[in-house]
Write a protein that holds these residues in place. Structure first.
Motif, mmCIF file in Angstrom:
data_model
loop_
_atom_site.group_PDB
_atom_site.id
_atom_site.type_symbol
_atom_site.label_atom_id
_atom_site.label_comp_id
_atom_site.label_asym_id
_atom_site.label_seq_id
_atom_site.Cartn_x
_atom_site.Cartn_y
_atom_site.Cartn_z
ATOM 1 N N GLU B 268 -25.085 23.761 -77.047
ATOM 2 C CA GLU B 268 -24.331 24.992 -76.778
ATOM 3 C C GLU B 268 -24.947 25.686 -75.567
ATOM 4 O OE1 GLU B 268 -23.503 27.581 -80.144
ATOM 5 O OE2 GLU B 268 -23.858 25.900 -81.494
ATOM 6 N N GLN B 444 -20.864 28.497 -76.234
ATOM 7 C CA GLN B 444 -21.578 28.922 -77.436
ATOM 8 C C GLN B 444 -20.635 29.136 -78.615
ATOM 9 O OE1 GLN B 444 -23.914 31.882 -75.521
ATOM 10 N NE2 GLN B 444 -25.797 30.749 -75.883
ATOM 11 N N GLY B 445 -21.072 28.623 -79.761
ATOM 12 C CA GLY B 445 -20.277 28.782 -80.971
ATOM 13 C C GLY B 445 -19.088 27.841 -81.062
ATOM 14 N N LYS B 446 -19.012 26.871 -80.143
ATOM 15 C CA LYS B 446 -17.837 25.973 -80.137
ATOM 16 C C LYS B 446 -18.265 24.521 -80.351
ATOM 17 C CE LYS B 446 -14.532 28.983 -78.729
ATOM 18 N NZ LYS B 446 -14.305 29.308 -77.321
#
Lengths: 449, 458
Positions: B268, B444-446
């Motif tokens: 990320e 980020q967060g994916k």
């Protein structure tokens, strides 16, 4: 034996910038030719007075798009075929648009120069402008703009321009256009821009390399035989400041390990009588490794990997920028040092050692800059773009040499404006914000991302 | 790299370097003279009087591959320290003296070597030689912890600026750690880790210097406008008295690289678009298949008419950019393809296209036209590197280091001319047929965007 006696440089060997001819062809194109026979190579650089400052309002980015789209095919060859034809001649055509001009460049073995120049002429005088490729170029630019959001260094440069210039100034927007303006561009816009700005009156062709001085006239005339005649039509440039007092902007990037810093104000146009004193001023201030800004922030404090300053020379007044990236925790002390250095260089003459360092550097690196045909062609292009005199390079070192400490102080007082400093910080607002209290940066704005 | 390149780019040149090809034209030799001082320092001289400038380029045969686990980044940190003054050169004077002589200077560190170079007006050659000799012979007497600490901070900022605060900046070190076993000298990045940089001590600096910075582990190349007799005299005077160091036992082998099956990784990062990185273990520089792999990379991705560029960027318009390269060092190498999908495109769809094109090359080979285009482009890059005196000094040092002969440019160019379409097909099959490391860098967060064995990439 290593001796502790440091050798002094001997007398310099003489150096002259390569000689060149400068003429206007019967069809109206300006042709600059410099025969340089070091390697069997030549560079052709075509300049068209069709840079980003020629973008119509609302169509920002059309100059850059047009310069790129001209590589996407002629009426005879599509983009891939065109690239392949250049590859067969052992070269590739490069294009782009900066603020002041569009350019098209090839470097090729001199025995292929005629063929390559003819192909270059074909590409830019009989374009296809395929709609599909224009849409692709637009989509690529839009994705670039999207990616910039997470690229702190480029983002800081762009936000700084936007923060520096009033909205209605062309320089406030990216040279390649914003998401909004690029999104709205069409093939018709490109075609129209091309017709309005590409003609003999706006074109300079520079040829530098292993060629006889009198061989280029016919070659260029032939390559541009279908080039329309025309006259330059430069629009007046507006370069107005957004704010006349200090102000600051934080572009918030939570958890960023560094703050990208840009501090400065609007600078000078390239063709300014104080160009040489200002060049030396900037060399002392932030233009060299041994300049004040870098020594202070990097070598004394260890705040950064590098700090520098520059005047972005354009036809109009481009920015004067102090640029660095520092660890987030030291953002405030680094900015404090920057502000102090701006005041200091305006308050007293630079030291004799600093002045000689800057001048001897600028005089000494001069020949190092012109080793290749491409570099010589770019230097000659500069004369045309900024309308500089033919003897500019021959008198360059003398002009540097004549700058005195008083000249530098006067330039600092005239062209550095501490009261107008604008600051952009791309970094973690939570870490940076409170530490800025007490720093005289002016009104502070925070952009959440 | 010790200096931010922005600092030395004072004049704005329009555009970048344009490749030039010599269709039918031979690559010129670089005439040179090589000799060795009694203390082991190799000296290579090449005269070129076309411009009154000279390049001085010193290679020390040490790089991050010589570091120990727990002390990564040290060779590069040391490179910075070499500019901090020596016995007869006060702190700050090194750059000041060179800049005031009208010279540019810098240094750089790779896995395999460290170089220090100056380009300057020819009348300042004695100064450059004197400065370089002082730091080779007399670095330690004035070395102290304060100098180390200051450059440690600068290097940590360099890491932030080039790795941590750059989109996709941590992809390389993630790939290296996955591709190579832990004790492999290429398994860590040249810049090192923050923790290891913090751990470097003054004693480490002193020992490193004593081990690796002796004249018998260095080569000095001088190219440009100089008088050879006078220059030899100066070299003897300045460098001749520096004592020889211990014999250095450098690694000649590396632990085996074993990738039993495709490995899918995700990282990320602060990015807008995901990017796919495919990496295969390949071969070292100058190995039998190295040139064919370079040509393969060129045909797959590196010009407008290359396979993946044409398909992904031009025809289908599903990717923002794509690149491929063979990266061979002194001891080992890897082959890599990087693709950035356009906004809205799924990495799994991109992956299918990439795999199809690789299979196509493996099954059907490449055309003569593709081969010739790639060979042309290599020929161009050989000529381009010889256009400046610094470029020539670098070539002389590079060939001297890798193959033991400074004048190897023609033989090197011949490697590329001799590659056949069959070679390209064979190396594609041999190396790209191997299990690989596939890293997806995602916003980020994916993490769900990552490519997996079953496709993935939602």
């Amino acid at each position: 034996m290593v001796t502790s006696l440091r050798p002094k440089p001997g007398p310099p060997r003489s150096y002259r910038f390569p000689s060149f001819s400068d003429e206007v062809l019967p069809n109206g194109i300006r042709l600059v030719t410099s025969p340089v026979s070091k390697l069997p190579l030549a560079t052709v650089l075509v300049l068209v007075d069709a840079g980003s400052t020629s973008d119509p309002r609302g169509k920002e980015g059309v100059a850059a798009l047009t310069a790129a789209a001209l590589l996407e095919g002629s009426q005879r060859l599509d983009g891939a075929e065109l690239a392949e034809e250049f590859e067969k001649l052992g070269t590739s055509l490069e294009s782009g648009a900066d603020w002041d001009s569009a350019f098209f460049k090839i470097t090729v073995l001199s025995d292929k120069l005629n063929l390559a120049t003819a192909l270059l002429g074909e590409a830019i005088s009989r374009p296809l402008f395929p709609e599909r490729e224009i849409e692709r170029l637009k989509a690529e630019r839009l994705a670039e703009i999207l990616q910039l959001e997470t690229e702190p260094r480029g983002l800081a440069d762009e936000k700084f321009s936007e923060f520096l210039y009033a909205d209605e100034s062309r320089y406030s927007q990216p040279d390649e256009g914003s998401a909004k303006s690029v999104g709205s561009l069409t093939r018709a816009d490109v075609d129209q821009f091309y017709r309005a700005n590409y003609n003999s009156g706006t074109t300079t062709v520079v040829v530098a390399g292993d060629i006889p001085a009198d061989a280029t006239r016919e070659m260029v005339t032939e390559a541009f035989r279908s080039w329309p005649s025309g006259v330059p039509r430069r629009q007046p440039l507006l370069a107005k400041a957004r704010a006349t007092e200090r102000s600051a902007l934080i572009v918030d990037k939570p958890e960023a390990p560094q703050s990208e810093l840009r501090v400065g104000h609007i600078g000078l146009p390239r063709k300014h009588p104080d160009f040489f004193p200002t060049l030396v001023l900037n060399a002392v201030f932030g233009g060299l490794f041994g300049s004040r800004i870098n020594l202070n922030l990097r070598e004394v404090h260890g705040y950064t990997y590098g700090a520098s300053s520059y005047y972005d020379w354009r036809r109009g007044p481009g920015p004067f920028v102090i640029s660095t990236a520092v660890e987030s925790q030291v953002t405030a002390p680094a900015l404090r040092e920057i502000l102090l250095e701006v005041e200091r260089i305006r308050s007293e003459p630079v030291l004799a050692e600093e002045l000689s360092l800057a001048k001897e550097y600028l005089e000494g690196v001069f020949p190092i800059r012109y080793e290749t045909t491409a570099a010589i062609a770019s230097a000659l292009a500069t004369l045309s773009i900024y309308d500089l005199p033919a003897e500019y390079y021959d008198s360059y070192r003398r002009n540097i040499h004549n700058v005195s400490a008083t000249d530098v102080l006067e330039a600092a007082r005239a062209h550095l404006h501490p009261d107008e400093l604008q600051t952009v910080i791309v970094g973690d607002a939570q870490v940076v914000r409170d530490s800025l209290t007490g720093l005289p940066l002016g009104q502070l704005t925070i952009h959440k991302s | 790299m010790r200096k931010n390149i922005l600092l030395v780019t004072l004049c704005y040149l329009i555009g970048a370097w344009v490749p030039v090809v010599a269709a039918g034209q031979a690559i010129p030799r670089i005439q040179f003279e090589k000799y060795t001082l009694p203390n082991g320092l190799e000296v290579i001289l090449h005269e070129d009087h076309s411009t009154p400038i000279v390049a001085v380029d010193t290679w020390y045969h040490v790089g991050s591959g010589d570091e120990q686990v727990g002390r990564t980044g040290f060779a590069h940190l040391f490179e910075h320290i070499m500019f901090m003054g020596s016995q007869h050169v006060p702190v700050g004077a090194f750059d000041q003296l060179l800049e005031s002589a009208g010279g540019n200077n810098n240094g750089s560190t790779t896995e395999d070597r460290t170089n220090y170079y100056e380009t300057l007006p020819s009348n300042a050659l004695p100064l450059a030689l004197w400065l370089d000799s002082d730091r080779m012979g007399f670095l330690l007497p004035t070395m102290d912890l304060a100098k180390v600490n200051l450059q440690r901070d600068v290097v940590k900022n360099e890491r932030r600026q080039r790795v941590d605060n750059v989109p996709y900046g941590r992809a390389d070190e993630t790939i290296l750690a996955a591709l190579y076993p832990k004790n492999h000298p290429y398994s860590w990045p040249v810049i090192g880790s923050m923790a290891d940089l913090s751990a470097a001590s003054l004693t480490d600096v002193q020992n490193f210097f004593k081990t690796y910075y002796a004249p018998n582990n260095a080569t000095l190349a001088i190219a440009g406008d100089f008088d050879p007799a006078a220059t030899k005299k100066l070299v003897a005077e300045y460098f001749g008295g520096i004592p020889r160091g211990p014999v250095i036992e450098r690694r000649t082998t590396v632990p085996p690289v074993v990738i039993p099956h495709d490995e899918f990784l995700v990282l990320e990062d602060r990015v807008q678009l995901p990017r796919l990185f495919y990496t295969w273990h390949s071969v070292k520089d100058f190995a039998k298949d190295d040139a064919a792999l370079d040509i393969l990379a060129q045909i797959i991705a590196n010009d407008k008419n290359s396979r993946l560029y044409k398909k992904l960027v031009y025809d289908l318009q599903v990717a923002q950019d794509v690149e491929a390269y063979q990266d061979g060092g002194r001891l080992d190498g890897k082959f890599q393809i990087d693709v950035t999908p356009k906004p809205g495109q799924k990495v799994a769809d991109i992956d299918r296209l990439v795999q199809a094109e690789i299979s196509n090359v493996i099954r059907n080979g490449v055309t003569t036209r593709e081969l010739q285009r790639a060979q042309n482009s290599y020929k161009a890059s050989f000529l381009n590197r010889l256009a400046s005196v610094l470029g020539k000094a670098e070539r002389l040092n590079y060939y001297n280091y890798i193959v033991g002969n400074p004048d190897y440019v023609q033989q090197d160019a011949a490697r590329y001319e001799n590659v056949t379409a069959r070679d390209v097909q064979r190396v594609a099959k041999t190396y790209l047929g191997r299990p690989k490391i596939v890293l997806t860098v995602v916003p980020q967060g994916k993490r769900e965007m990552m490519l997996t064995a079953s496709g993935g990439g939602q």
